[in-house]
Design a protein around this motif. Structure first.
Motif, PDB file in Angstrom:
ATOM      1  N   GLU A 103      50.191  29.938  43.175  1.00 27.32           N
ATOM      2  CA  GLU A 103      49.675  30.169  40.832  1.00 27.32           C
ATOM      3  C   GLU A 103      49.892  31.392  40.113  1.00 27.32           C
ATOM      4  N   LEU A 104      49.177  32.408  41.178  1.00 29.01           N
ATOM      5  CA  LEU A 104      48.550  33.762  40.164  1.00 29.01           C
ATOM      6  C   LEU A 104      50.749  34.680  40.520  1.00 29.01           C
ATOM      7  N   GLU A 105      50.877  34.062  41.566  1.00 29.09           N
ATOM      8  CA  GLU A 105      52.658  34.950  42.442  1.00 29.09           C
ATOM      9  C   GLU A 105      53.447  33.717  41.322  1.00 29.09           C
ATOM     10  N   GLY A 106      52.933  32.614  40.465  1.00 26.53           N
ATOM     11  CA  GLY A 106      53.779  31.998  40.294  1.00 26.53           C
ATOM     12  C   GLY A 106      54.337  32.744  38.483  1.00 26.53           C
ATOM     13  N   LYS A 107      52.756  32.853  38.169  1.00 27.20           N
ATOM     14  CA  LYS A 107      52.476  33.427  37.148  1.00 27.20           C
ATOM     15  C   LYS A 107      53.619  35.508  36.851  1.00 27.20           C
ATOM     16  N   GLY A 108      53.745  36.099  37.815  1.00 27.71           N
ATOM     17  CA  GLY A 108      53.720  37.122  37.293  1.00 27.71           C
ATOM     18  C   GLY A 108      52.977  38.113  38.907  1.00 27.71           C
ATOM     19  N   LEU A 109      51.891  38.142  38.961  1.00 25.94           N
ATOM     20  CA  LEU A 109      51.252  38.806  39.631  1.00 25.94           C
ATOM     21  C   LEU A 109      51.084  39.464  40.933  1.00 25.94           C
ATOM     22  N   ASP A 110      51.345  40.563  41.380  1.00 24.14           N
ATOM     23  CA  ASP A 110      51.629  40.661  42.888  1.00 24.14           C
ATOM     24  C   ASP A 110      50.237  40.618  42.976  1.00 24.14           C
ATOM     25  N   VAL A 111      50.202  39.575  44.471  1.00 24.71           N
ATOM     26  CA  VAL A 111      49.214  39.501  45.352  1.00 24.71           C
ATOM     27  C   VAL A 111      49.075  39.742  46.262  1.00 24.71           C
ATOM     28  N   LEU A 112      47.978  40.279  46.942  1.00 26.36           N
ATOM     29  CA  LEU A 112      48.166  41.176  48.225  1.00 26.36           C
ATOM     30  C   LEU A 112      47.004  40.304  49.144  1.00 26.36           C
ATOM     31  N   GLY A 113      47.389  39.850  50.195  1.00 27.76           N
ATOM     32  CA  GLY A 113      47.103  39.010  51.371  1.00 27.76           C
ATOM     33  C   GLY A 113      47.629  37.713  51.295  1.00 27.76           C
ATOM     34  N   ILE A 114      47.137  37.615  52.116  1.00 27.37           N
ATOM     35  CA  ILE A 114      45.307  36.972  52.554  1.00 27.37           C
ATOM     36  C   ILE A 114      44.872  38.316  53.790  1.00 27.37           C
ATOM     37  N   THR A 115      43.878  38.480  53.686  1.00 27.43           N
ATOM     38  CA  THR A 115      43.531  39.174  54.498  1.00 27.43           C
ATOM     39  C   THR A 115      42.383  38.302  54.764  1.00 27.43           C
ATOM     40  N   ASN A 116      41.310  38.676  56.184  1.00 26.50           N
ATOM     41  CA  ASN A 116      40.842  37.811  57.167  1.00 26.50           C
ATOM     42  C   ASN A 116      39.791  39.390  57.273  1.00 26.50           C
ATOM     43  N   HIS A 117      38.974  38.460  56.650  1.00 24.93           N
ATOM     44  CA  HIS A 117      37.537  39.785  56.734  1.00 24.93           C
ATOM     45  C   HIS A 117      36.493  38.752  57.293  1.00 24.93           C
ATOM     46  N   GLY A 118      37.248  38.350  58.620  1.00 16.52           N
ATOM     47  CA  GLY A 118      35.936  37.631  59.837  1.00 16.52           C
ATOM     48  C   GLY A 118      34.164  36.868  59.178  1.00 16.52           C
ATOM     49  N   ILE A 119      34.380  36.640  58.681  1.00 19.63           N
ATOM     50  CA  ILE A 119      33.340  35.739  57.624  1.00 19.63           C
ATOM     51  C   ILE A 119      33.779  35.139  56.323  1.00 19.63           C
ATOM     52  N   ILE A 120      35.509  35.695  55.827  1.00 23.02           N
ATOM     53  CA  ILE A 120      35.534  34.705  54.468  1.00 23.02           C
ATOM     54  C   ILE A 120      36.993  35.611  54.850  1.00 23.02           C
ATOM     55  N   HIS A 121      38.210  35.080  53.393  1.00 25.00           N
ATOM     56  CA  HIS A 121      39.458  35.263  53.745  1.00 25.00           C
ATOM     57  C   HIS A 121      40.097  35.129  52.614  1.00 25.00           C
ATOM     58  N   SER A 122      40.439  37.013  52.026  1.00 27.33           N
ATOM     59  CA  SER A 122      40.814  36.994  50.582  1.00 27.33           C
ATOM     60  C   SER A 122      42.011  37.524  50.496  1.00 27.33           C
ATOM     61  N   ILE A 123      42.351  37.088  49.024  1.00 24.82           N
ATOM     62  CA  ILE A 123      43.729  38.173  48.072  1.00 24.82           C
ATOM     63  C   ILE A 123      43.222  38.603  46.992  1.00 24.82           C
ATOM     64  N   TYR A 124      43.802  39.436  47.043  1.00 31.23           N
ATOM     65  CA  TYR A 124      43.538  40.501  45.667  1.00 31.23           C
ATOM     66  C   TYR A 124      44.622  40.868  44.442  1.00 31.23           C
ATOM     67  N   PHE A 125      44.628  41.275  43.331  1.00 36.52           N
ATOM     68  CA  PHE A 125      45.879  41.857  42.223  1.00 36.52           C
ATOM     69  C   PHE A 125      44.513  42.679  41.607  1.00 36.52           C
ATOM     70  N   PHE A 126      45.703  42.448  40.250  1.00 36.04           N
ATOM     71  CA  PHE A 126      44.659  43.474  39.402  1.00 36.04           C
ATOM     72  C   PHE A 126      44.470  42.404  37.776  1.00 36.04           C
ATOM     73  N   ASP A 127      43.641  43.239  36.909  1.00 34.64           N
ATOM     74  CA  ASP A 127      43.599  42.569  35.842  1.00 34.64           C
ATOM     75  C   ASP A 127      44.132  43.844  34.189  1.00 34.64           C
ATOM     76  N   PRO A 128      44.448  42.997  33.956  1.00 31.06           N
ATOM     77  CA  PRO A 128      45.707  44.218  32.929  1.00 31.06           C
ATOM     78  C   PRO A 128      44.990  45.425  32.381  1.00 31.06           C
TER      79      PRO A 128
END
Length: 179
Positions: A103-128
């Motif tokens: 959804e975020l990529e569809g709205k034009g945001l650059d999204v990093l991940g999915i990153t596996n942190h062992g006990i969580i999985h995450s994606i990252y992006f920046f607000d304005p």
């Protein structure tokens, strides 16, 4: 004895109050709860007009922002890498994270991940405003969380002496997320 119930709100600075509210409404479906504006800071009485915004981050959590038009342009601590200071929000599960990423990529945001942190999985992006945002879901078992809590004091003690990464929880990043 102090007995914290939960975080009431976390406040950050923003460049533009309207743009910030619209971003969090559009990108993360947050409800705009409250706006407070004053010409003087209530706690210090300093003359410093501001707009203070409050957004619903779910389950009683509130994300707040200040726009400060009379302060120097907003920057960031150039001595701290961009990935360090961030706001993390939890989603339900893997499916919800994958849907959020699409959804975020569809709205034009650059999204990093999915990153596996062992006990969580995450994606990252920046607000304005340049604030790094993390969306995450929990994967850790109760046993893993217990183990991490048990080794935390030893890890901190070792780090305090050596400033080198202790290996007590190295297993957290031993596998990559594959999908």
């Amino acid at each position: 004895m102090i007995n914290i119930k939960q975080i009431h709100h976390v406040a950050y600075r923003c460049k533009d109050a309207k743009e910030t509210v619209e971003f969090y409404q559009k990108m993360l479906n947050m409800d705009f709860l409250v706006a407070i504006a004053e010409d003087r800071v209530p706690s210090t009485k300093a003359p410093d007009p501001y707009m203070h915004l409050f957004l619903d981050a779910g389950q009683g959590n509130i994300l707040a922002f200040f726009e400060l038009p009379n302060s120097p342009e907003m920057g960031r601590d150039e001595n701290t890498p961009e990935w360090v200071q961030h706001i993390a929000f939890e989603v339900e599960d893997k499916e919800a994270l994958l849907e959020a990423k699409a959804e975020l990529e569809g709205k034009g945001l650059d999204v990093l991940g999915i990153t596996n942190h062992g006990i969580i999985h995450s994606i990252y992006f920046f607000d304005p405003n340049g604030h790094r945002i993390e969306l995450t879901y929990k994967t850790g078992t109760p046993e893993q969380m217990k183990q991490l809590k048990e080794v935390a004091p030893a890890m901190l003690a070792e780090w305090s002496l050596t400033k080198k990464a202790p290996t007590h929880a190295a297993w957290l990043h031993e596998t990559e997320f594959t999908d």
